[in-house]
Motif scaffolding. Structure first.
Motif, PDB file in Angstrom:
ATOM      1  N   CYS A   1       0.838  -1.201   0.000  1.00  0.00           N
ATOM      2  CA  CYS A   1       0.000   0.000   0.000  1.00  0.00           C
ATOM      3  C   CYS A   1       0.874   1.254   0.000  1.00  0.00           C
ATOM      4  O   CYS A   1       0.568   2.225  -0.703  1.00  0.00           O
ATOM      5  CB  CYS A   1      -0.918   0.029   1.214  1.00  0.00           C
ATOM      6  SG  CYS A   1      -2.100  -1.316   1.213  1.00  0.00           S
TER       7      CYS A   1
ATOM      8  N   TYR B   1       3.765   1.618  -1.271  1.00  0.00           N
ATOM      9  CA  TYR B   1       4.310   1.810  -2.620  1.00  0.00           C
ATOM     10  C   TYR B   1       3.256   2.419  -3.532  1.00  0.00           C
ATOM     11  O   TYR B   1       3.526   3.368  -4.275  1.00  0.00           O
ATOM     12  CB  TYR B   1       4.809   0.481  -3.186  1.00  0.00           C
ATOM     13  CG  TYR B   1       5.452   0.625  -4.544  1.00  0.00           C
ATOM     14  CD1 TYR B   1       6.735   1.150  -4.663  1.00  0.00           C
ATOM     15  CD2 TYR B   1       4.765   0.261  -5.695  1.00  0.00           C
ATOM     16  CE1 TYR B   1       7.326   1.315  -5.901  1.00  0.00           C
ATOM     17  CE2 TYR B   1       5.352   0.420  -6.947  1.00  0.00           C
ATOM     18  CZ  TYR B   1       6.632   0.942  -7.044  1.00  0.00           C
ATOM     19  OH  TYR B   1       7.218   1.112  -8.266  1.00  0.00           O
ATOM     20  N   ALA B   2       2.057   1.871  -3.459  1.00  0.00           N
ATOM     21  CA  ALA B   2       0.977   2.390  -4.311  1.00  0.00           C
ATOM     22  C   ALA B   2       0.723   3.867  -4.026  1.00  0.00           C
ATOM     23  O   ALA B   2       0.540   4.661  -4.947  1.00  0.00           O
ATOM     24  CB  ALA B   2      -0.299   1.581  -4.100  1.00  0.00           C
ATOM     25  N   PHE B   3       0.757   4.241  -2.749  1.00  0.00           N
ATOM     26  CA  PHE B   3       0.452   5.626  -2.386  1.00  0.00           C
ATOM     27  C   PHE B   3       1.645   6.566  -2.558  1.00  0.00           C
ATOM     28  O   PHE B   3       1.500   7.766  -2.383  1.00  0.00           O
ATOM     29  CB  PHE B   3      -0.071   5.708  -0.952  1.00  0.00           C
ATOM     30  CG  PHE B   3      -1.474   5.230  -0.801  1.00  0.00           C
ATOM     31  CD1 PHE B   3      -2.484   5.753  -1.605  1.00  0.00           C
ATOM     32  CD2 PHE B   3      -1.810   4.254   0.120  1.00  0.00           C
ATOM     33  CE1 PHE B   3      -3.793   5.316  -1.482  1.00  0.00           C
ATOM     34  CE2 PHE B   3      -3.113   3.807   0.253  1.00  0.00           C
ATOM     35  CZ  PHE B   3      -4.102   4.328  -0.548  1.00  0.00           C
TER      36      PHE B   3
ATOM     37  N   TRP C   1       4.482   5.847  -5.154  1.00  0.00           N
ATOM     38  CA  TRP C   1       5.141   5.831  -6.452  1.00  0.00           C
ATOM     39  C   TRP C   1       4.230   5.483  -7.623  1.00  0.00           C
ATOM     40  O   TRP C   1       4.688   5.420  -8.753  1.00  0.00           O
ATOM     41  CB  TRP C   1       6.343   4.876  -6.443  1.00  0.00           C
ATOM     42  CG  TRP C   1       7.438   5.415  -5.582  1.00  0.00           C
ATOM     43  CD1 TRP C   1       7.653   5.125  -4.273  1.00  0.00           C
ATOM     44  CD2 TRP C   1       8.445   6.364  -5.956  1.00  0.00           C
ATOM     45  NE1 TRP C   1       8.727   5.826  -3.797  1.00  0.00           N
ATOM     46  CE2 TRP C   1       9.238   6.598  -4.809  1.00  0.00           C
ATOM     47  CE3 TRP C   1       8.744   7.037  -7.149  1.00  0.00           C
ATOM     48  CZ2 TRP C   1      10.316   7.476  -4.816  1.00  0.00           C
ATOM     49  CZ3 TRP C   1       9.826   7.906  -7.156  1.00  0.00           C
ATOM     50  CH2 TRP C   1      10.602   8.118  -5.992  1.00  0.00           C
ATOM     51  N   LEU C   2       2.967   5.197  -7.350  1.00  0.00           N
ATOM     52  CA  LEU C   2       2.063   4.881  -8.459  1.00  0.00           C
ATOM     53  C   LEU C   2       1.102   6.036  -8.660  1.00  0.00           C
ATOM     54  O   LEU C   2       0.725   6.721  -7.709  1.00  0.00           O
ATOM     55  CB  LEU C   2       1.286   3.594  -8.169  1.00  0.00           C
ATOM     56  CG  LEU C   2       2.132   2.317  -8.076  1.00  0.00           C
ATOM     57  CD1 LEU C   2       1.266   1.134  -7.734  1.00  0.00           C
ATOM     58  CD2 LEU C   2       2.888   2.081  -9.382  1.00  0.00           C
ATOM     59  N   LYS C   3       0.738   6.229  -9.927  1.00  0.00           N
ATOM     60  CA  LYS C   3      -0.234   7.287 -10.228  1.00  0.00           C
ATOM     61  C   LYS C   3      -1.519   6.623 -10.667  1.00  0.00           C
ATOM     62  O   LYS C   3      -1.523   5.854 -11.630  1.00  0.00           O
ATOM     63  CB  LYS C   3       0.309   8.165 -11.354  1.00  0.00           C
ATOM     64  CG  LYS C   3       0.709   9.558 -10.896  1.00  0.00           C
ATOM     65  CD  LYS C   3       1.321  10.364 -12.016  1.00  0.00           C
ATOM     66  CE  LYS C   3       0.283  10.906 -12.977  1.00  0.00           C
ATOM     67  NZ  LYS C   3       0.896  11.639 -14.097  1.00  0.00           N
ATOM     68  N   PHE C   4      -2.576   6.877  -9.949  1.00  0.00           N
ATOM     69  CA  PHE C   4      -3.864   6.317 -10.358  1.00  0.00           C
ATOM     70  C   PHE C   4      -4.970   7.249  -9.888  1.00  0.00           C
ATOM     71  O   PHE C   4      -4.787   8.006  -8.925  1.00  0.00           O
ATOM     72  CB  PHE C   4      -4.052   4.900  -9.800  1.00  0.00           C
ATOM     73  CG  PHE C   4      -3.897   4.791  -8.306  1.00  0.00           C
ATOM     74  CD1 PHE C   4      -5.008   4.897  -7.473  1.00  0.00           C
ATOM     75  CD2 PHE C   4      -2.648   4.594  -7.725  1.00  0.00           C
ATOM     76  CE1 PHE C   4      -4.870   4.801  -6.106  1.00  0.00           C
ATOM     77  CE2 PHE C   4      -2.510   4.496  -6.351  1.00  0.00           C
ATOM     78  CZ  PHE C   4      -3.626   4.608  -5.540  1.00  0.00           C
ATOM     79  N   PRO C   5      -6.103   7.228 -10.575  1.00  0.00           N
ATOM     80  CA  PRO C   5      -7.177   8.162 -10.193  1.00  0.00           C
ATOM     81  C   PRO C   5      -7.720   7.833  -8.807  1.00  0.00           C
ATOM     82  O   PRO C   5      -7.793   6.671  -8.425  1.00  0.00           O
ATOM     83  CB  PRO C   5      -8.242   7.947 -11.276  1.00  0.00           C
ATOM     84  CG  PRO C   5      -7.914   6.657 -11.928  1.00  0.00           C
ATOM     85  CD  PRO C   5      -6.452   6.419 -11.748  1.00  0.00           C
TER      86      PRO C   5
ATOM     87  N   LEU D   1      -8.425   7.774  -1.683  1.00  0.00           N
ATOM     88  CA  LEU D   1      -8.208   6.469  -1.056  1.00  0.00           C
ATOM     89  C   LEU D   1      -7.257   6.570   0.131  1.00  0.00           C
ATOM     90  O   LEU D   1      -7.441   5.915   1.155  1.00  0.00           O
ATOM     91  CB  LEU D   1      -7.632   5.482  -2.074  1.00  0.00           C
ATOM     92  CG  LEU D   1      -8.635   4.716  -2.912  1.00  0.00           C
ATOM     93  CD1 LEU D   1      -7.904   3.816  -3.896  1.00  0.00           C
ATOM     94  CD2 LEU D   1      -9.552   3.883  -2.039  1.00  0.00           C
TER      95      LEU D   1
END
Lengths: 315, 279
Positions: free
Chosen positions: B93, B95-97, B99-103, B108
């Motif tokens: 989680c 990492y997602a918050f 280094w990742l770009k998502f709508p 979230l």
């Protein structure tokens, strides 16, 4: 990876069209990896936090007792009952007394010890470890230890008081002293926490500021009063928030040492939830208390954030 | 240095040393009682600090008075499992918050942070019902599943991941590394101190938990050490047999104390950096 393979990887990535939402482009790889990484946690939080919060509010409008297949609706009756429930108000008052008692002593002593440990004295590390140790111990186990310490006839505390010719009270079985006993134990346990946070705060105070004050002839008290303490106000505020929230959630000690007694003198909110829901099997009423409990904790946080704007000096 | 400074520090040292003895007294008293040969010695007044004779046999006696080996196994098994799963989920989680770009990312993340505001007590009745409906009460599931995700860990680990230089990540992307590879070979190795802090704090919280274990278990097969020692109090070796009770208490406290002393630096740093949970 060889050069050609590397280039191929980059190319294949670039070849896929990105998803575009409202002018922002999102790489597909980011999207599906994020979904993969977050889904397990979202499911757990969904069930055990968000669904639970909603279900708790629903339960608070029923008189459910864990047994019947349906949930008998009672509307707002539980809330009205709570408002007229003397034991609930007692629990709220006791919780506040416990919190204020614990926090004030633990913060004053924690700050004192932190200030003293911040000096160049021998065995600093060892002393710091000793003060901090009670904080990491298992509450349930040390609660048992303190039941023995508070033993009116053979316990350590009354033996120590006897040395000074004082006949100690019956502590946990005396309604005038049981809450004091719980506070004493909790100050012992949380002191190390406030001390460690204060120590961290002290280390962030610029040395040259204190040196300058010393050159200007400021004594120890003056430099504490006008430099150290004001600069520590974010730390003080932070400790206040965290210790207040955790003191409001006290359970283990009460369950093990007093069960809310004698005569309700140590009943606290969290124990009252347990008593209603899991001892008296009133799931609906227990949920009502915990909903109100949640609102109280939320408002404490909101009030504290508001207050902090007024009196915390950030550097 | 002036003489008054020496005097000042001398006084401070004496005050601190005396206070340290007071803070330690309960522990010394616990060990002293646990070694007393019989109730007469336990109830002796004024108390004798070094028992005569020293009754080491209280320890095996306390250990055998309740299924302590089972309690110990349950404590270790559930704490280690929860910490391992939380570590994985926390890293994923975080990492997602970071280094990742998502709508909907910020939205979230807020949903995760809000979890920190929800005290356990508010969810205890509904979660008990959920687990009871799933037939999971009185099982390891009840002690593990509700704790598999971590808002605190996500938040803490994310802070560490954000410190990682983006050049490193860009280079890895050019080299064709997958997100899982970036996580494993860049993020995690560069965040070891934070991960250790998280694991230790979290382990001690799981290890020390009493309320939840008390509610969802009702057999010795599933009790952990804190709940087990309180259950022993109601047994024949419990009650006012304080020498056995204190021996059992020492047994319960030893593992967590040993861990604390071995990894003190991370505990103290972790608490002063994150400050979460004030007691």
């Amino acid at each position: 990876m060889s050069e050609s393979l590397r280039l191929q990887a980059v190319k294949s990535r670039a070849a896929r069209p990105a998803l575009q939402i409202g002018g922002t482009k999102y790489a597909w790889s980011h999207l599906w990896v994020a979904a993969l990484f977050l889904t397990p946690s979202l499911i757990i939080f969904g069930i055990f936090i968000y669904y639970a919060l909603g279900f708790n509010i629903f339960l608070s409008t029923t008189s459910w007792n864990f047994l019947t297949p349906d949930f008998p609706s009672v509307g707002f009756d539980n809330y009205i009952r709570l408002f007229n429930d003397a034991r609930f108000w007692r629990a709220l008052g006791n919780t506040a007394v416990f919190a204020i008692g614990t926090i004030s002593f633990s913060m004053v002593l924690g700050l004192l010890f932190a200030l003293m440990l911040n000096e160049k004295i021998p065995a600093r590390g060892v002393l710091r470890t000793i003060f901090f140790t009670p904080y990491v111990t298992t509450t349930a186990a040390v609660a048992l230890l303190w039941v023995w310490i508070f033993d009116p006839r053979y316990g350590l505390l009354n033996a120590a008081l006897a040395l000074f010719g004082i006949t100690g009270p019956r502590w946990l079985t005396d309604q005038n002293w049981a809450m004091t006993a719980l506070i004493i134990m909790n100050v012992w346990k949380t002191l190390g926490y406030t001390m460690v946070i204060y120590l961290a705060g002290l280390q962030s105070i610029p040395r040259d500021l204190l040196e300058a004050a010393k050159i200007d002839g400021a004594g120890r008290w003056a430099s504490f009063r006008y430099i150290t303490f004001p600069l520590l106000s974010p730390t003080t505020f932070f400790i206040l928030v965290t210790t207040l929230l955790s003191a409001f959630q006290v359970f283990d000690q009460v369950a093990i040492m007093t069960q809310g007694g004698p005569v309700g003198s140590t009943i606290v909110l969290n124990y009252y939830i347990y008593e209603q829901a899991f001892v008296n099997m009133r799931a609906g009423y227990g949920a009502t208390i915990s909903t109100i409990f949640f609102l109280i904790l939320l408002s404490i946080t909101v009030i504290q954030v508001r207050l902090s704007r007024r009196w915390v000096h950030y550097q | 240095m002036r003489i008054s400074d020496h005097l000042y520090r001398g006084i401070i040292f004496i005050v601190l040393a005396a206070s340290a003895v007071v803070v330690l007294l309960p522990f010394l008293w616990m060990v002293s009682t646990s070694l007393k040969p019989d109730l007469r010695a336990v109830y002796q007044f004024p108390p004798q600090w070094i028992p005569d004779p020293i009754a080491w046999e209280n320890y095996p006696k306390a250990w055998n008075s309740a299924p302590f080996s089972r309690y110990l196994f349950n404590s270790v098994f559930t704490s280690v499992t929860v910490v391992a799963i939380q570590l994985i989920n926390g890293c994923l989680c975080a990492y997602a918050f970071s280094w990742l770009k998502f709508p909907g990312r910020d939205w979230l993340f807020l949903l995760f942070l809000a979890v920190l505001m929800v005290p356990n007590e508010v969810t205890i009745v509904p979660n008990y019902v959920t687990l009871s409906r799933a037939g999971a009460l009185n099982s390891y599931w009840a002690l593990i599943v509700p704790f598999m995700a971590t808002a605190f860990g996500t938040f803490l680990i994310r802070q560490a991941f954000l410190q990682v230089p983006s050049d490193l990540v860009d280079a890895a992307v050019v080299d064709g590394a997958s997100h899982l590879q970036i996580l494993r070979h860049i993020m995690i190795p560069l965040s070891v101190p934070t991960l250790l802090t998280f694991m230790l704090l979290n382990f001690s919280w799981r290890w020390n938990d009493y309320f939840w274990v008390l509610i969802v278990t009702n057999s010795d097969l599933l009790r952990t050490l804190p709940v087990g020692v309180i259950a022993m109090r109601a047994g024949p070796e419990g009650g006012s047999n304080w020498h056995y009770m204190m021996a059992a208490t020492v047994i319960v406290l030893l593992p967590i104390l040993a861990l604390f002393i071995a990894a003190q630096r991370y505990f103290v740093e972790g608490i002063s950096r994150t400050g979460l949970r004030g007691g």
